[in-house]
Design a protein around this motif. Structure first.
Motif, mmCIF file in Angstrom:
data_model
loop_
_atom_site.group_PDB
_atom_site.id
_atom_site.type_symbol
_atom_site.label_atom_id
_atom_site.label_comp_id
_atom_site.label_asym_id
_atom_site.label_seq_id
_atom_site.Cartn_x
_atom_site.Cartn_y
_atom_site.Cartn_z
ATOM 1 N N VAL A 80 0.842 -1.199 0.000
ATOM 2 C CA VAL A 80 0.000 0.000 0.000
ATOM 3 C C VAL A 80 0.877 1.248 0.000
ATOM 4 O O VAL A 80 1.820 1.353 0.795
ATOM 5 N N SER B 87 0.323 5.467 0.156
ATOM 6 C CA SER B 87 -0.674 6.507 0.334
ATOM 7 C C SER B 87 -0.084 7.703 1.058
ATOM 8 O O SER B 87 0.793 7.567 1.919
ATOM 9 N N THR C 263 -4.393 7.031 -2.951
ATOM 10 C CA THR C 263 -3.855 5.750 -2.484
ATOM 11 C C THR C 263 -3.668 4.800 -3.657
ATOM 12 O O THR C 263 -4.457 4.808 -4.601
ATOM 13 N N PHE D 11 -2.932 0.605 -4.295
ATOM 14 C CA PHE D 11 -2.736 -0.764 -3.810
ATOM 15 C C PHE D 11 -2.030 -1.557 -4.905
ATOM 16 O O PHE D 11 -2.506 -1.614 -6.043
#
Length: 225
Positions: free
Chosen positions: A57, A59, A65, A67
């Motif tokens: 992840v 962010s 963000t 993934f």
């Protein structure tokens, strides 16, 4: 080894750094009560982990963000499929299906009709409960999702069990870690299915519940929720 890399990005408000280590924790959510269950990412993490993959992840607050999903590449592996499988047919028993995702209800409807059941699908658990209260004798079995807004599958089961202990209830979930002998006994769950559910799994579960014996051969993988 080789991995397939899938990245999913948004342009939202981002995730605070101290929350990132917890985003995959079951039931962890920064949303208000009733707006999120905290199960979505934990389900994704469980599915990817079961495939020997992993997720990273990235962010920053105000910058969105991303993934990164990594899944092992098994393209060189030879997989053999059986062309025919045995399924057990129903006898027009009436099944209630409760899931807040329309697409899943559609597949359940297709599979159950194929298996010779009558089906009533509900996207809202409150409406499903109201219909059951009005017509308790109409249904022979209930299949309910676990994670739903407002009234969860467990809440629905509690309400139905306060009225009837005899109707079979099958809990369907993508979060298998929730299920244990203790929770199954506590909520009087007849059986459970872990998503994704194939027509063969569905057939076996209903055959076990109704003690069915009418079996036929079937080709292909017709339907999977």
């Amino acid at each position: 080894g080789e991995y397939i890399h899938l990245s999913i990005s948004d342009t939202g408000i981002g995730i605070a750094e101290h929350f990132i280590p917890r985003v995959f924790d079951p039931y962890f959510s920064t949303k208000n009560i009733g707006e999120g269950t905290g199960l979505g990412l934990s389900v994704v993490h469980g599915i990817v982990s079961s495939m020997q993959g992993f997720i990273k992840v990235e962010s920053k607050i105000g910058s969105g963000t991303t993934f990164h999903v990594y899944i092992p590449n098994y393209s060189e592996q030879v997989v053999e499929y059986s062309e025919t499988k045995i399924i057990t047919m129903g006898n027009r028993q009436v099944v209630m299906v409760v899931d807040d995702e329309v697409s899943i209800n559609k597949v359940f409807n297709q599979m159950l009709n194929k298996l010779n059941y009558d089906v009533y699908c509900f996207e809202e658990s409150e409406k499903a409960l109201a219909d059951y209260l009005d017509y308790p004798e109409k249904y022979d079995l209930i299949i309910t999702d676990l994670s739903m807004p407002k009234m969860t599958g467990i809440d629905l089961i509690k309400e139905i069990r306060s009225i009837s202990l005899s109707i079979p209830i099958i809990l369907c979930t993508g979060y298998s870690e929730f299920l244990s002998d203790e929770s199954i006994d506590k909520y009087r769950i007849t059986d459970y299915m872990v998503k994704p559910v194939s027509i063969y799994t569905l057939s076996d579960k209903l055959a076990k519940t109704f003690n069915l014996e009418w079996k036929i051969e079937m080709r292909g993988d017709y339907g999977t929720t």
